[in-house]
Design a protein around this motif. Sequence first.
Motif, PDB file in Angstrom:
ATOM      1  N   ALA A 134      38.474  36.554  37.340  1.00  0.00           N
ATOM      2  CA  ALA A 134      37.522  37.925  36.631  1.00  0.00           C
ATOM      3  C   ALA A 134      35.652  37.658  36.850  1.00  0.00           C
ATOM      4  N   GLU A 135      36.023  36.363  38.442  1.00  0.00           N
ATOM      5  CA  GLU A 135      34.753  37.072  38.909  1.00  0.00           C
ATOM      6  C   GLU A 135      34.206  38.400  39.262  1.00  0.00           C
ATOM      7  N   PRO A 136      33.008  38.510  39.669  1.00  0.00           N
ATOM      8  CA  PRO A 136      32.501  40.029  40.102  1.00  0.00           C
ATOM      9  C   PRO A 136      33.267  39.846  41.596  1.00  0.00           C
ATOM     10  N   GLY A 137      33.719  40.727  42.476  1.00  0.00           N
ATOM     11  CA  GLY A 137      33.744  40.821  43.367  1.00  0.00           C
ATOM     12  C   GLY A 137      34.995  40.695  43.903  1.00  0.00           C
ATOM     13  N   THR A 138      36.050  39.997  42.624  1.00  0.00           N
ATOM     14  CA  THR A 138      37.603  39.891  42.624  1.00  0.00           C
ATOM     15  C   THR A 138      38.331  41.212  43.227  1.00  0.00           C
ATOM     16  N   ARG A 139      39.032  41.068  43.582  1.00  0.00           N
ATOM     17  CA  ARG A 139      40.357  42.446  44.095  1.00  0.00           C
ATOM     18  C   ARG A 139      41.358  42.180  42.982  1.00  0.00           C
ATOM     19  N   VAL A 140      41.521  43.274  42.314  1.00  0.00           N
ATOM     20  CA  VAL A 140      42.687  43.264  41.687  1.00  0.00           C
ATOM     21  C   VAL A 140      43.649  44.100  41.608  1.00  0.00           C
ATOM     22  N   THR A 141      44.660  44.507  41.571  1.00  0.00           N
ATOM     23  CA  THR A 141      46.027  45.635  40.906  1.00  0.00           C
ATOM     24  C   THR A 141      45.934  45.897  39.755  1.00  0.00           C
TER      25      THR A 141
END
Length: 373
Positions: free
Chosen positions: A344-351
């Motif tokens: 959930a941290e800003p900058g994290t990439r998720v699908t």
Amino acid sequence: MQIPKISLTARIRKSPYYEATVKHDIKVMSVYNHMYMPQVYHDVMTDYENLTNRVTLWDVAVERQVEIVGPDAATFTQYLTCRDISKCQVGQCMYLPIVDDTGGILNDPIMLKLAEDRFWLSLADYDILLWAKGLNVHMKMDVHIFEPDVSPLAVQGPNSNALMMELFGDWIDDLKFFWFREAALNGIPMVIARSGWSKQGGFELYLQDGTRGVDLWETVWAAGEKYGIAPGAPHGIERIESGLLNFGHDLLPDMNPWEAGLGQYVHLNMPGDFVAREALLAIKTAGIKRKLVGLTIDGEPLPVNDQNWNVPGYEMDEARLTSFTWSPRYQCNIGMALLPMAVAEPGTRVTVNTPHGHLMATVVKMPFSKSLG
Ligand code: THG
């Protein structure tokens, strides 16, 4: 496969503005608080242009009021929410998470304090009248809890201030955000607040006589013509760009206020008692596992979502994509998702899963105006 149509019945109630919305060519309706809710007039992009450039008139009578009145009204209203309402003054509105005995969010209404012993909760889509009446079966407080004859009409958009000053006078200009005043127009009684479910500026006219709905609509409409008034409605794209949460999408009863990013409205140490205190204390001690965040989503323009989508690798109660749209303002896809703290941290990439298949997304801070400029 064919999408089934909804059959309309007498159980779906009509607003006092219903005939006016039909006359002004409403094209798409939804159902909200057991009522027809106007959604689209011309088309999604034309409605967006009218809201962001001129002024629009919204039938939001679906924002039903629960009135709480009587000697114990302040104590009882406090019981429904984790936010301290003791500093709220008569004439003031407050955004108020309604939280149950498990810490779950049942609603996020605007509260209006009409008198020391009289409150309205202007509801999102859930049966809070029943919850409140049910609670008082056991609380036995000295209050009357009912749905009054009140139907909000919103005037939203950059020209709303000029239009409202012309209709009601100079005091409109002095009305502060989230404050209200009682007023009348041609004998039509109402409460006027500077508020509304957009960030384009605007007002909400809480009509207090359901027989005068079309009259009120047409009076505002006539004065609005020189300001480019158009029919409008709560707008899926604008509200996501503005970071306004939509109960039923971004907020659900399985979420607590911290997960929803509403921690600033939790006052565990206030003197007033409230139904969620024990549950929220336990949640605070245990810590949260999920959090609602903003996203930018890669790929071609997405339509506004009409359901929550899954995040591959997680169950829906662990993670879910709760809102998304193509943003004309930021020229990319944006959205909101409930995500496990680890991602959930800003900058994290998720699908995320979408109508366009699996897409990569980046966690960003909300409001989007701060993170995307
Ligand atoms: N107006 C009225 N009733 C309503 C809504 C409304 N009932 C349903 C729904 N909208 C309730 N939910 C919201 C959500 C956000 C806001 C208002 C109602 C809102 N939020 C501001 C923000 O996020 O910047 C201010 C919040 C604050 O003061 O802290 O306006 O729109 N009558």
